[in-house]
Design a protein around this motif. Structure first.
Motif, PDB file in Angstrom:
ATOM      1  N   SER A   1       1.309  -9.390   8.752  1.00 38.21           N
ATOM      2  CA  SER A   1       1.613  -9.922   7.037  1.00 38.21           C
ATOM      3  C   SER A   1       3.165  -8.791   7.725  1.00 38.21           C
ATOM      4  O   SER A   1       3.175  -8.336   8.078  1.00 38.21           O
ATOM      5  CB  SER A   1       0.579  -9.014   6.828  1.00 38.21           C
ATOM      6  N   THR A   2       3.505 -10.243   7.100  1.00 37.48           N
ATOM      7  CA  THR A   2       5.208  -9.727   7.065  1.00 37.48           C
ATOM      8  C   THR A   2       5.109  -8.404   6.505  1.00 37.48           C
ATOM      9  O   THR A   2       6.934  -7.627   6.157  1.00 37.48           O
ATOM     10  CB  THR A   2       6.443 -11.126   5.594  1.00 37.48           C
ATOM     11  N   TYR A   3       4.994  -8.143   5.645  1.00 36.42           N
ATOM     12  CA  TYR A   3       4.204  -6.243   5.005  1.00 36.42           C
ATOM     13  C   TYR A   3       4.011  -5.525   4.721  1.00 36.42           C
ATOM     14  O   TYR A   3       4.221  -4.213   4.801  1.00 36.42           O
ATOM     15  CB  TYR A   3       3.578  -6.758   3.440  1.00 36.42           C
ATOM     16  N   ASN A   4       3.974  -5.288   6.376  1.00 38.33           N
ATOM     17  CA  ASN A   4       2.992  -4.519   6.921  1.00 38.33           C
ATOM     18  C   ASN A   4       3.855  -4.150   7.974  1.00 38.33           C
ATOM     19  O   ASN A   4       3.993  -3.802   9.089  1.00 38.33           O
ATOM     20  CB  ASN A   4       1.421  -5.152   7.760  1.00 38.33           C
ATOM     21  N   THR A   5       5.256  -3.716   7.111  1.00 32.82           N
ATOM     22  CA  THR A   5       5.953  -2.818   8.510  1.00 32.82           C
ATOM     23  C   THR A   5       6.215  -1.586   9.191  1.00 32.82           C
ATOM     24  O   THR A   5       6.394  -1.359  10.394  1.00 32.82           O
ATOM     25  CB  THR A   5       7.559  -2.427   6.976  1.00 32.82           C
TER      26      THR A   5
ATOM     27  N   PHE B   1      -3.153  -6.903   3.240  1.00 39.08           N
ATOM     28  CA  PHE B   1      -2.297  -7.106   2.200  1.00 39.08           C
ATOM     29  C   PHE B   1      -2.480  -8.934   2.307  1.00 39.08           C
ATOM     30  O   PHE B   1      -3.559  -9.510   2.978  1.00 39.08           O
ATOM     31  CB  PHE B   1      -1.264  -6.905   3.131  1.00 39.08           C
TER      32      PHE B   1
ATOM     33  N   GLY C   1      -0.305  -5.193  -1.810  1.00 39.79           N
ATOM     34  CA  GLY C   1      -1.104  -4.508  -0.931  1.00 39.79           C
ATOM     35  C   GLY C   1      -2.197  -3.573  -1.114  1.00 39.79           C
ATOM     36  O   GLY C   1      -1.813  -2.881  -1.933  1.00 39.79           O
TER      37      GLY C   1
ATOM     38  N   VAL D   1       3.638  -6.301  -4.257  1.00 42.04           N
ATOM     39  CA  VAL D   1       4.622  -6.788  -3.108  1.00 42.04           C
ATOM     40  C   VAL D   1       6.015  -7.789  -3.707  1.00 42.04           C
ATOM     41  O   VAL D   1       6.508  -7.837  -3.301  1.00 42.04           O
ATOM     42  CB  VAL D   1       4.277  -6.855  -1.938  1.00 42.04           C
ATOM     43  N   HIS D   2       5.747  -7.611  -5.121  1.00 40.72           N
ATOM     44  CA  HIS D   2       7.411  -8.709  -5.628  1.00 40.72           C
ATOM     45  C   HIS D   2       7.212  -8.292  -7.425  1.00 40.72           C
ATOM     46  O   HIS D   2       6.899  -7.020  -7.998  1.00 40.72           O
ATOM     47  CB  HIS D   2       6.272 -10.196  -6.284  1.00 40.72           C
TER      48      HIS D   2
ATOM     49  N   ILE E   1       9.751  -1.434  -3.358  1.00 42.40           N
ATOM     50  CA  ILE E   1       8.656  -1.901  -2.613  1.00 42.40           C
ATOM     51  C   ILE E   1       8.421  -1.086  -1.925  1.00 42.40           C
ATOM     52  O   ILE E   1       8.882   0.244  -1.046  1.00 42.40           O
ATOM     53  CB  ILE E   1       8.714  -3.622  -1.947  1.00 42.40           C
TER      54      ILE E   1
ATOM     55  N   THR F   1       5.311  -0.444   0.609  1.00 41.08           N
ATOM     56  CA  THR F   1       3.363  -1.013   1.417  1.00 41.08           C
ATOM     57  C   THR F   1       3.672  -0.624   2.467  1.00 41.08           C
ATOM     58  O   THR F   1       2.396  -0.635   3.908  1.00 41.08           O
ATOM     59  CB  THR F   1       4.434  -2.868   2.259  1.00 41.08           C
TER      60      THR F   1
END
Length: 710
Positions: A389-393, A412, A417, A434-435, A463, A465
């Motif tokens: 996921s792009t949010y799983n930094t 996510f 998340g 996330v928005h 954000i 995450t």
């Protein structure tokens, strides 16, 4: 002829060498020995050739027809047909010229054998003794052997008749089922890790040290701390000073259990006895009676003694056993001794000490569908692959177990998340949006901490995450706390308790965070009833206002009581006052009023503009009143005929005469009735005026009587 003999001998020697090489190839296991023997034979043949050349004149012919011994002869080029040479020494033999049926390779020693010239079908490995084997690059096909021992085995796939597993370039082991078995130490925390407190009140996880046992990291056996006894038991008294955590058998009874433990005596009375007991326990943790446990003992010697190992082998678990554990005992005197490195196994023989981790697998990663084992010790356990996921930094896995005991699951999607964390005494759920249209992102935390459940709503600054920010402090917008200590706590404008009733149809009520009761739009009643279902109070909640507020019991408001007997009571027996909020007495509207006394407040002190009344004027007003008899529209045929003046609120041109001074109006100026207080006093003025007239008439009458009586 001599050359012929030399040739034949050389040819035969070469043939013999070739046979030696061929035989060495077939035997394999003795290849080195064969090659050495062949070289020795060739060397001996060369020496014989030299000797023979020196003793026979060139060109002569020697014909030997009987068994003859040639001493120190040198034969050059020769052919020996069907010869048997014993202890021959041959100089140089060309293996290409050796042709023979067989050579006893056990009697041939080969110094060096060129493996490139070995062609064979089978090597008998039971006779092959290789000190060092160079790398094999060829395909060996199937290698069948009883035992293969080596330092390093490099392979991609390992196959057995029962299955296979592979390793990749990163060292990962991939198998459909992976089972790791080995001897497991059933003593929980056998290494005595995690102790707390100070001597003599130290505590060790998994151990009960009672009042006499103590933890020692000063007396170690191979680096393992110990549990000691340094006290007195009293004469003839057994004292248990330590017991390990009970290990569940899970129904595995009738099986042998063994134990070993290291013991050191730091100086004890000769009367002292120390004992290690392998004991079994019932479901309540009580030790089973005699015959269901076994022990090993050691006696004091009066002086310090070195470490010694105590063992118990193969004691079968009784059929009634539920748990197994170890106990340390001291008996009959004063002493100082310690136990270390306990090992309890489900085996017929005791084994050496190892920590209670079972087999330890050290690897970067183990991939498998099933891992069977008692205990797995590791730094971090990750389930699945890193979440894509792009949010799983933060590179979370779906599930992670940390060394501190934290179990976390993370997920996510396109909107948010989610993460759940479980640790000792705490369970936390986290939601992160996330928005957001601003720098504040919607967030929720749920925290269960044993004595409290807290649900927090709020936001994160930016954000989050990585789930690093806490929904608390100035980032908290609402909170619900449920606690057995403090009850239910609501904070925030959005927090409330809603009771929807039997149906979700908007007929319930809501308690907001201030405790106010707010009715749903279609709600009609909010009731208070007793256990039997009888109404105590009903509060109408309909928007039309048709449903009233009913109290079915006496209502006490300060000193004022309203009960079901149609009675208003002064609880302290004092007067009841009806007053207006702005001051003064309030008007009271009622039907028939029954009273024992009617008192009007007429104190001069509360009055102004006081003037003597014109009784003639008021008498004239009273006399102008039209009296009427009537009944109210609500009266029935049993009601009495009523008599009073009439307030004409119907006709614009009044048909019933009543001076305005006698009419009462409400606060809005609307006609409400007759002001009997004014009317009563006007009537009194009329009486006074009439009394004046009577008195005057009586005076005239007396004068007339006097004249008549003359």
């Amino acid at each position: 002829m001599l050359r012929f003999i030399k040739y034949q001998i050389a040819s035969q020697a070469a043939s013999s060498a070739a046979i030696v090489a061929s035989q060495a190839t077939s035997t394999g296991n003795n290849a080195s020995q064969v090659a050495s023997q062949a070289a020795s034979a060739a060397k001996q043949a060369s020496a014989d050739y030299t000797a023979l050349s020196a003793g026979v004149e060139d060109g002569s012919v020697v014909h030997i027809t009987t068994k003859t011994v040639i001493d120190a002869a040198v034969i050059g080029t020769a052919e020996i047909a069907d010869a048997a040479i014993t202890d021959a020494k041959i100089g140089n033999i060309s293996a290409t010229h050796i042709t023979t049926g067989s050579i006893d390779a056990s009697k041939v020693t080969v110094a060096k054998l060129d493996a490139g010239n070995i062609t064979t079908g089978t090597l008998s490995t039971d006779r092959l003794n290789v000190g060092k084997l160079s790398p094999l690059s060829a395909n060996l096909g199937d290698v069948t052997t009883g035992s293969l021992k080596g330092v390093d085995i490099v392979a991609n796939t390992f196959s057995t008749p029962n299955g296979s597993f592979t390793t990749d370039a990163n060292g990962n082991v991939v198998a459909s089922n992976l089972t790791i078995r080995g001897v497991t130490n059933l003593v929980y925390n056998a290494a005595l890790l995690g102790n707390s407190g100070t001597y003599p009140n130290t505590k060790v996880p998994g151990w009960n040290l009672f009042t006499k046992g103590y933890y020692s990291n000063a007396t170690l056996h191979d680096g393992v701390p110990s549990i000691g006894f340094n006290s007195s038991t009293g004469s003839g008294i057994w004292v248990m000073f330590a017991q390990s955590k009970l290990y569940p058998l899970n129904g595995l009874t009738g099986q042998p259990y063994s134990t070993s433990v290291w013991f050191i005596d730091a100086g004890s009375d000769t009367a002292m006895t120390y004992q290690v007991t392998l004991a079994f326990f019932d479901s309540s943790g009580n030790r089973l009676p005699s015959g269901n446990y076994t022990s090993v003992r050691v006696s004091g010697t009066g002086s310090a003694q070195p470490w010694q190992q105590l063992t118990i082998n193969g004691f079968n678990a009784p059929s009634t056993a539920v748990y197994v554990g170890l106990q340390y005992w001291a008996y009959n005197g004063t002493g100082h001794a310690l136990f270390s490195s306990p090992m309890l196994t489900q085996t017929a023989q005791s084994t050496g000490y190892q920590p209670d981790t079972g087999n330890v697998v050290s690897a970067g990663e183990i991939d498998g569908s099933v891992i069977n084992g008692s205990t797995i010790n590791g730094t971090t356990f990750n389930a699945g692959d890193i979440i894509s996921s792009t949010y799983n930094t933060s590179r979370f896995y779906p599930t992670t177990i940390t060394p501190a005991g934290l179990v976390a699951t993370t997920g996510f999607n396109s909107m948010d998340g989610l993460r759940t964390e479980m640790s000792a005494g705490s369970f936390v759920t986290k939601y992160r949006a996330v928005h957001s249209s601003s720098n504040q992102y919607e967030a929720y935390d749920g925290v269960f901490s044993g004595d409290e459940l807290a649900l927090n709503s709020g936001f994160t600054n930016g954000i989050d995450t990585g789930f690093q920010q806490s929904v608390s402090g100035n980032q908290l917008t609402g909170q619900v706390v449920l606690s057995p200590l403090n009850g239910i706590h609501l904070w925030g404008s959005t927090q409330s308790i809603h009771f929807s009733g039997l149906q979700m149809n908007g007929t319930g009520i809501t308690f907001n965070s201030y405790g106010n009761i707010i009715a749903d739009q279609a709600s009609t009643w909010w009731r208070v009833t007793n256990f039997s279902g009888s109404d105590i109070a009903n509060f109408g909640t309909d928007t039309a206002g048709s449903n009233v507020i009913q109290f079915n019991r006496e209502l006490d408001i300060g000193n004022f009581q309203i009960n079901t007997g149609h009675t208003f009571t002064s609880a302290d027996s004092q007067a009841i006052h009806f007053a207006m909020g702005k001051g003064g007495a309030a008007d009271i509207y009622a039907g028939a009023v029954n009273y024992t006394s009617l008192v009007k407040s007429s104190l001069l002190s509360v009055k102004k503009d006081v003037k003597k009344a014109d009784t003639a004027y008021w008498a004239q007003l009273v006399n102008s009143i039209d009296l009427a008899t009537y009944q109210y529209k609500t009266d029935d045929n049993t009601s009495h005929i009523r008599l009073s003046s009439i307030v004409d609120d119907v006709n614009d041109t009044k048909q019933w005469q009543l001076p305005d001074v006698f009419i009462s109006r409400d606060e809005n100026g609307k006609l409400s009735g007759v002001d009997d207080s004014v009317l009563l006093n006007a009537t009194l003025a009329t009486v006074q005026e009439q009394q004046k007239q009577i008195s005057a008439l009586n005076g005239h009458l007396l004068k007339l009587e006097a004249k008549l009586n003359g």
